[in-house]
Design a protein around this motif. Structure first.
Motif, PDB file in Angstrom:
ATOM      1  N   ARG A 263       2.425  -9.757  -6.043  1.00 25.55           N
ATOM      2  CA  ARG A 263       1.125  -9.308  -6.545  1.00 25.55           C
ATOM      3  C   ARG A 263       1.119  -7.812  -6.821  1.00 25.55           C
ATOM      4  NH1 ARG A 263      -1.449 -13.547  -8.245  1.00 25.55           N
ATOM      5  NH2 ARG A 263      -3.535 -13.330  -7.328  1.00 25.55           N
ATOM      6  N   ALA A 264       0.459  -7.403  -7.893  1.00 22.26           N
ATOM      7  CA  ALA A 264       0.226  -5.984  -8.182  1.00 22.26           C
ATOM      8  C   ALA A 264      -1.258  -5.842  -8.511  1.00 22.26           C
ATOM      9  CB  ALA A 264       1.101  -5.523  -9.341  1.00 22.26           C
ATOM     10  N   PHE A 265      -1.731  -4.603  -8.471  1.00 22.56           N
ATOM     11  CA  PHE A 265      -3.186  -4.371  -8.537  1.00 22.56           C
ATOM     12  C   PHE A 265      -3.517  -3.241  -9.506  1.00 22.56           C
ATOM     13  CE2 PHE A 265      -1.753  -5.970  -4.554  1.00 22.56           C
ATOM     14  CZ  PHE A 265      -2.664  -6.965  -4.221  1.00 22.56           C
ATOM     15  N   ARG A 266      -4.343  -3.540 -10.490  1.00 19.10           N
ATOM     16  CA  ARG A 266      -4.832  -2.494 -11.403  1.00 19.10           C
ATOM     17  C   ARG A 266      -6.237  -2.871 -11.848  1.00 19.10           C
ATOM     18  NH1 ARG A 266       0.204  -2.284 -15.649  1.00 19.10           N
ATOM     19  NH2 ARG A 266       1.769  -2.322 -14.016  1.00 19.10           N
ATOM     20  N   LEU A 267      -7.063  -1.873 -12.068  1.00 16.82           N
ATOM     21  CA  LEU A 267      -8.357  -2.155 -12.675  1.00 16.82           C
ATOM     22  C   LEU A 267      -8.061  -2.719 -14.066  1.00 16.82           C
ATOM     23  CD1 LEU A 267     -10.209   1.078 -11.520  1.00 16.82           C
ATOM     24  CD2 LEU A 267     -10.303  -1.204 -10.502  1.00 16.82           C
TER      25      LEU A 267
ATOM     26  N   VAL B   2      -7.652   2.683  -5.719  1.00 19.23           N
ATOM     27  CA  VAL B   2      -7.511   3.749  -4.725  1.00 19.23           C
ATOM     28  C   VAL B   2      -8.514   3.539  -3.594  1.00 19.23           C
ATOM     29  CG1 VAL B   2      -7.564   6.262  -4.412  1.00 19.23           C
ATOM     30  CG2 VAL B   2      -6.939   5.308  -6.618  1.00 19.23           C
ATOM     31  N   PHE B   3      -8.119   3.837  -2.359  1.00 25.50           N
ATOM     32  CA  PHE B   3      -9.068   3.803  -1.237  1.00 25.50           C
ATOM     33  C   PHE B   3      -8.626   4.812  -0.180  1.00 25.50           C
ATOM     34  CE2 PHE B   3      -6.538   1.562   1.965  1.00 25.50           C
ATOM     35  CZ  PHE B   3      -5.527   1.015   1.174  1.00 25.50           C
ATOM     36  N   SER B   4      -9.514   5.065   0.801  1.00 25.12           N
ATOM     37  CA  SER B   4      -9.163   5.988   1.883  1.00 25.12           C
ATOM     38  C   SER B   4      -8.812   5.191   3.125  1.00 25.12           C
ATOM     39  CB  SER B   4     -10.358   6.880   2.231  1.00 25.12           C
ATOM     40  OG  SER B   4     -10.656   7.672   1.120  1.00 25.12           O
TER      41      SER B   4
ATOM     42  N   ILE C  25       0.845  -1.191   0.000  1.00 25.84           N
ATOM     43  CA  ILE C  25       0.000   0.000   0.000  1.00 25.84           C
ATOM     44  C   ILE C  25       0.878   1.238   0.000  1.00 25.84           C
ATOM     45  CG2 ILE C  25      -1.702   1.275   1.389  1.00 25.84           C
ATOM     46  CD1 ILE C  25      -2.653  -1.478   2.438  1.00 25.84           C
ATOM     47  N   LEU C  26       0.561   2.180  -0.895  1.00 28.21           N
ATOM     48  CA  LEU C  26       1.377   3.389  -1.020  1.00 28.21           C
ATOM     49  C   LEU C  26       0.481   4.615  -0.874  1.00 28.21           C
ATOM     50  CD1 LEU C  26       3.075   2.318  -4.386  1.00 28.21           C
ATOM     51  CD2 LEU C  26       4.005   1.972  -2.092  1.00 28.21           C
ATOM     52  N   PRO C  27       1.013   5.719  -0.349  1.00 25.82           N
ATOM     53  CA  PRO C  27       0.241   6.970  -0.385  1.00 25.82           C
ATOM     54  C   PRO C  27      -0.035   7.297  -1.851  1.00 25.82           C
ATOM     55  CG  PRO C  27       2.271   7.218   0.884  1.00 25.82           C
ATOM     56  CD  PRO C  27       2.349   5.887   0.206  1.00 25.82           C
TER      57      PRO C  27
ATOM     58  N   MET D 122      -3.287   0.637  -3.833  1.00 23.37           N
ATOM     59  CA  MET D 122      -2.647  -0.673  -3.865  1.00 23.37           C
ATOM     60  C   MET D 122      -1.553  -0.601  -4.934  1.00 23.37           C
ATOM     61  SD  MET D 122      -4.345  -2.421  -1.664  1.00 23.37           S
ATOM     62  CE  MET D 122      -3.839  -4.117  -1.996  1.00 23.37           C
ATOM     63  N   ARG D 123      -0.374  -1.151  -4.663  1.00 20.27           N
ATOM     64  CA  ARG D 123       0.740  -0.950  -5.609  1.00 20.27           C
ATOM     65  C   ARG D 123       0.334  -1.395  -7.038  1.00 20.27           C
ATOM     66  NH1 ARG D 123       4.419  -5.731  -2.760  1.00 20.27           N
ATOM     67  NH2 ARG D 123       3.324  -7.465  -3.720  1.00 20.27           N
ATOM     68  N   PRO D 124       0.466  -0.492  -8.020  1.00 22.38           N
ATOM     69  CA  PRO D 124       0.089  -0.843  -9.389  1.00 22.38           C
ATOM     70  C   PRO D 124       1.209  -1.603 -10.101  1.00 22.38           C
ATOM     71  CG  PRO D 124       0.774   1.442  -9.320  1.00 22.38           C
ATOM     72  CD  PRO D 124       0.840   0.940  -7.901  1.00 22.38           C
ATOM     73  N   ASP D 125       2.382  -1.587  -9.517  1.00 19.29           N
ATOM     74  CA  ASP D 125       3.519  -2.341 -10.049  1.00 19.29           C
ATOM     75  C   ASP D 125       4.521  -2.474  -8.912  1.00 19.29           C
ATOM     76  OD1 ASP D 125       4.960   0.049  -9.786  1.00 19.29           O
ATOM     77  OD2 ASP D 125       5.796  -0.028 -11.805  1.00 19.29           O
ATOM     78  N   LEU D 126       5.633  -3.141  -9.187  1.00 19.84           N
ATOM     79  CA  LEU D 126       6.632  -3.324  -8.134  1.00 19.84           C
ATOM     80  C   LEU D 126       7.767  -2.322  -8.243  1.00 19.84           C
ATOM     81  CD1 LEU D 126       6.361  -5.542  -5.954  1.00 19.84           C
ATOM     82  CD2 LEU D 126       4.932  -5.931  -7.937  1.00 19.84           C
ATOM     83  N   THR D 127       7.911  -1.718  -9.405  1.00 17.66           N
ATOM     84  CA  THR D 127       9.004  -0.760  -9.591  1.00 17.66           C
ATOM     85  C   THR D 127       8.890   0.384  -8.573  1.00 17.66           C
ATOM     86  OG1 THR D 127       8.959  -1.287 -11.928  1.00 17.66           O
ATOM     87  CG2 THR D 127      10.201   0.671 -11.291  1.00 17.66           C
ATOM     88  N   LEU D 128       7.681   0.906  -8.419  1.00 22.60           N
ATOM     89  CA  LEU D 128       7.512   2.058  -7.518  1.00 22.60           C
ATOM     90  C   LEU D 128       7.898   1.731  -6.073  1.00 22.60           C
ATOM     91  CD1 LEU D 128       4.278   3.733  -8.928  1.00 22.60           C
ATOM     92  CD2 LEU D 128       6.564   4.732  -8.818  1.00 22.60           C
ATOM     93  N   PRO D 129       7.318   0.673  -5.448  1.00 21.19           N
ATOM     94  CA  PRO D 129       7.721   0.431  -4.064  1.00 21.19           C
ATOM     95  C   PRO D 129       9.171  -0.049  -3.911  1.00 21.19           C
ATOM     96  CG  PRO D 129       6.129  -1.236  -4.779  1.00 21.19           C
ATOM     97  CD  PRO D 129       6.175  -0.191  -5.856  1.00 21.19           C
TER      98      PRO D 129
END
Ligand SMILES: N[C@@H](Cc1c[nH]c[nH+]1)C(=O)O
Length: 376
Positions: free
Chosen positions: A89-93, A47-49, A27-29, A58-65
């Motif tokens: 695991r990564a998460f995207r619509l 995205v969630f609050s 989970i990322l800001p 939720m991380r959309p890929d692993l590169t960012l985190p």
């Protein structure tokens, strides 16, 4: 091969290089993924609050985190060349109806290695080795280089404000053609307060005010910050007399480049020559050297690999070589493998407390299964 067997096969290839295994934050800001995803991915962020009302992703890929962790490590004094690998695991619509929202990416990220044509090719070849280990035949490959457009713009010797606006427009799908299609017009009168606001915060407030007075809802994937920066840039370029005709001609030739990857350096060189842009030679030389190294490392890649000048905007962290590999039974938005270079990301994420080159790539076992006509 089952999904698990594909994961194991690809992971084996990346782990054999000695890379360190990581599983960073899920989970990322939201600000970082929002800023660093291209429009296509941004619209698909999960995205969630949180309990405090902060917007999270939720991380959309692993590169960012992974890069986030590395930026912290380097900002705290860590250095050297580092290689990481993951099967995570990564998460995207979904990009297409049959895509899952949660999926596994098997990949690697290299930091602090020298940024060269050879390491570009090495990263590409490693991804292709993982694809081969999954026993799937790639149907097509697309390549691009996000350093070429900015290098062309710099070589044109335009006013600073025009240079900045063009580089920013390049980050958006259709942005450059919009800009070149017509000389920028003066903005409507009610937008003047946006232009005259003393700070960007006040300009953003003024912009929201114009929207509400015009009765237009804030929809779409571009943020207010980006829209306001674009408006202010356009107005400044208009004031400076617009993009000069010679620059327009050079950039529209560049925008049209879509050729067999093996011909890219030649095609780019011809455009630079035609428009008298001698300063382009080192960027084009790198394209040529990279392709030679790729052809030597991955025989057979020449057939069906294409180079497009506008390719590679799914993430705005990319700033050099980018590639996607495709399989059967999938759309052009569903690569089975992808990757690219992001030499400015560590500096950006660490707010200039550290800097290191970066490049990486992933394979998508779920799509490979479909490319092979198998189910999970
Ligand atoms: N994170 C990218 C792939 C990549 C890894 N490293 C560099 N690029 C993606 O999800 O498409």
């Amino acid at each position: 091969m089952t999904h698990d067997a594909l994961v194991a096969a690809a992971r084996g290839v990346f782990e054999a290089t000695g890379a360190e295994r990581v599983d960073p934050a899920y989970i990322l800001p939201s600000d970082i993924p929002l800023e660093l995803s291209g429009e296509a991915v941004r619209a698909r962020l999960c995205v969630f609050s949180d309990h405090r009302g902060n917007e999270m992703v939720m991380r959309p890929d692993l590169t960012l985190p992974v890069a986030g962790q590395e930026a912290e490590r380097r900002a705290a004094g860590g250095d050297g060349a580092k290689a990481y690998t993951y099967a995570a695991r990564a998460f995207r619509l979904p990009a297409a109806e049959n895509d899952p929202m949660e999926f596994t990416q098997v990949g690697f990220e290299w930091f602090g290695k020298d940024s060269s044509a050879d390491s570009d090719a090495e990263a590409f070849a490693l991804v292709r080795e993982a694809v081969a280990a999954c026993d799937v035949t790639p149907a097509a490959t697309e390549m691009g280089d996000l350093s070429i457009f900015p290098a062309f713009v710099d070589a044109l010797g335009l006013a600073r404000i025009t240079t900045d606006l063009l580089k920013r427009a390049f980050r958006q799908e259709g942005g450059v053609s919009d800009l070149l299609a017509a000389a920028p017009e003066a903005l409507a009168d009610d937008l003047q307060p946006v232009l005259e606001a003393p700070s960007s915060k006040e300009a953003e407030a003024a912009f929201l005010n114009v929207l509400s007075e015009r009765g237009i809802p804030m929809i779409g994937t571009r943020s207010v910050v980006e829209i306001v920066a674009g408006l202010r840039g356009k107005a400044a370029v208009h004031a400076a007399g617009g993009v000069p005709e010679a620059a327009r001609a050079a950039l529209s030739d560049l925008a049209g480049v879509n050729c067999p990857a093996g011909e890219a350096a030649h095609v780019l060189g011809a455009i630079a020559g035609k428009h008298g842009l001698d300063r382009m030679s080192s960027a084009i030389e790198r394209v040529a050297k990279r392709m030679d190294a790729i052809l030597a490392a991955v025989p057979g890649v020449a057939t069906g690999a294409r180079f497009r000048s506008g390719f590679g905007r799914r993430f705005t962290y990319y700033d050099g070589f980018v590639f996607e590999t495709f399989g059967q039974n999938l759309t052009s938005r569903q690569p089975i493998a992808s990757g690219g270079r992001y030499d400015g990301l560590i500096e950006g994420l660490s707010r200039s407390r550290a800097a290191a080159s970066g490049i990486g790539g992933v394979v998508r076992p779920d799509r490979i299964l479909r490319a092979k006509g198998e189910t999970a």
